[in-house]
Design a protein around this motif. Structure first.
Motif, PDB file in Angstrom:
ATOM      1  N   UNK A   8      26.316  -2.236  28.364  1.00 48.44           N
ATOM      2  CA  UNK A   8      27.587  -2.209  27.309  1.00 48.44           C
ATOM      3  C   UNK A   8      27.484  -1.203  26.526  1.00 48.44           C
ATOM      4  N   UNK A   9      26.316  -1.204  25.893  1.00 48.12           N
ATOM      5  CA  UNK A   9      25.899  -0.523  24.082  1.00 48.12           C
ATOM      6  C   UNK A   9      25.129   0.710  24.589  1.00 48.12           C
ATOM      7  N   UNK A  10      24.588   0.891  26.084  1.00 49.87           N
ATOM      8  CA  UNK A  10      24.394   2.384  25.862  1.00 49.87           C
ATOM      9  C   UNK A  10      25.483   3.059  26.645  1.00 49.87           C
ATOM     10  N   UNK A  11      26.211   2.803  27.201  1.00 52.69           N
ATOM     11  CA  UNK A  11      27.913   2.994  27.783  1.00 52.69           C
ATOM     12  C   UNK A  11      28.944   3.606  26.200  1.00 52.69           C
ATOM     13  N   UNK A  35      33.985   3.310  33.022  1.00 56.49           N
ATOM     14  CA  UNK A  35      33.456   3.122  31.690  1.00 56.49           C
ATOM     15  C   UNK A  35      34.962   2.440  30.525  1.00 56.49           C
ATOM     16  N   UNK A  36      35.559   3.694  30.769  1.00 60.60           N
ATOM     17  CA  UNK A  36      37.065   2.720  30.427  1.00 60.60           C
ATOM     18  C   UNK A  36      37.010   2.029  30.049  1.00 60.60           C
ATOM     19  N   UNK A  37      36.880   0.748  31.549  1.00 63.93           N
ATOM     20  CA  UNK A  37      36.819  -0.474  31.065  1.00 63.93           C
ATOM     21  C   UNK A  37      35.835  -0.956  30.330  1.00 63.93           C
ATOM     22  N   UNK A  44      36.852  -5.784  22.778  1.00 67.60           N
ATOM     23  CA  UNK A  44      37.270  -7.146  22.673  1.00 67.60           C
ATOM     24  C   UNK A  44      36.396  -7.941  22.222  1.00 67.60           C
ATOM     25  N   UNK A  45      34.446  -7.618  22.607  1.00 62.92           N
ATOM     26  CA  UNK A  45      33.979  -8.543  22.351  1.00 62.92           C
ATOM     27  C   UNK A  45      33.284  -8.463  21.089  1.00 62.92           C
TER      28      UNK A  45
END
Length: 297
Positions: A8-11, A35-37, A44-45
């Protein structure tokens, strides 16, 4: 709510640095919708908006700017630790992305790539061939391969292959009944096959003899943007072409092409692999460079 993952963080880092979902998705090898999701789930997290999205652009919110500022060095350090751990066991892994001209990529495929893949089968080698000169850092590449004269001055450059030579060539049929040019100025009386560069500009043919440099805006009714097509057009008798020697060599050997102005076509510094001098070199790129140097000795 679960915590963000490393992926997630790399994205987020990819989208934030490139300011583009399309470019980040291409770099990561995922779809833009996926990627958008991932970005929506990450927001949200964390309970905060990280990105401003429009149909044409992506920008960072204040929270996004702060996260990127603190996250980038941490991710870089973590990647380095993981790469060093893998290489310490004799295994080099990861993805190595290299950008270059079509001719440069072809040379790599003919020389270093087969052996590199045989030695490092856990590395995913991503070679992108395109005519335009790109900012390899901005576009997410580890390295580029271009003519030495095109390499940015702030990059470290490693020679690839030998010197290059551009040749002016024509078919015997075209020259039959015409006076072959003796100097670049004589091209004004010939049909030349002009070349359009990726920037859209027409290439000025560059010659040199005894320290004298000449750049000529050649005449001609035909313009192409491919060295291979220029050679084929010249073979068909459509005019004089000015191309890298490697493209014309087979036709010169079988007599379908001959050189003109050969004394005006000296050898020039060839291709170089280049990469930023202010970034840590990943083990996969270091191994590629070491193999390049080994093959040159």
């Amino acid at each position: 709510m679960s915590k963000p993952t490393f992926t997630d963080l790399k994205a987020f880092q990819a989208v934030a640095e490139h300011r583009s979902f399309r470019r980040a998705a291409d770099l990561m090898g995922v779809s833009r919708s996926s990627l958008s999701h991932t970005m929506r789930t990450l927001e949200q997290r964390l309970g905060t908006r990280l990105l401003h999205r429009t149909t044409r652009s992506v920008s960072l919110t204040e929270s996004g700017e702060q996260l990127l500022l603190r996250l980038s060095p941490l991710l870089s350090d973590l990647e380095a630790i993981l790469e060093d751990a893998s290489s310490a066991e004799g295994k080099i892994t990861g993805r190595l992305r290299i950008n270059g001209s079509e001719g440069a990529v072809r040379l790599l495929l003919q020389t270093v790539v087969p052996r590199f893949l045989a030695l490092h089968d856990d590395v995913e080698l991503d070679l992108v061939a395109e005519g335009r000169l790109v900012d390899i850092v901005e576009q997410g590449f580890d390295a580029g391969v271009r003519l030495r004269e095109a390499v940015p001055q702030d990059m470290i450059a490693i020679p690839v292959g030998t010197e290059l030579r551009f040749l002016a060539v024509a078919s015997p049929d075209y020259l039959r009944g015409r006076v072959a040019p003796k100097t670049p100025d004589d091209l004004a009386f010939h049909q030349c096959i002009k070349q359009r560069l990726p920037s859209g500009k027409l290439y000025r043919w560059e010659f040199q003899q005894h320290g004298q440099d000449m750049a000529v805006d050649v005449p001609g009714a035909l313009t192409l943007d491919s060295s291979q097509l220029m050679v084929e057009a010249s073979v068909d008798g459509l005019g004089i072409a000015y191309v890298p020697e490697s493209y014309a060599l087979a036709y010169l050997k079988d007599g379908r092409l001959v050189t003109v102005l050969e004394e005006w076509c000296p050898r020039i510094p060839g291709l170089c692999l280049y990469y930023p001098n202010n970034r840590r070199v990943p083990p996969s790129l270091r191994a590629f460079i070491d193999l390049l140097r080994e093959l040159r000795t």
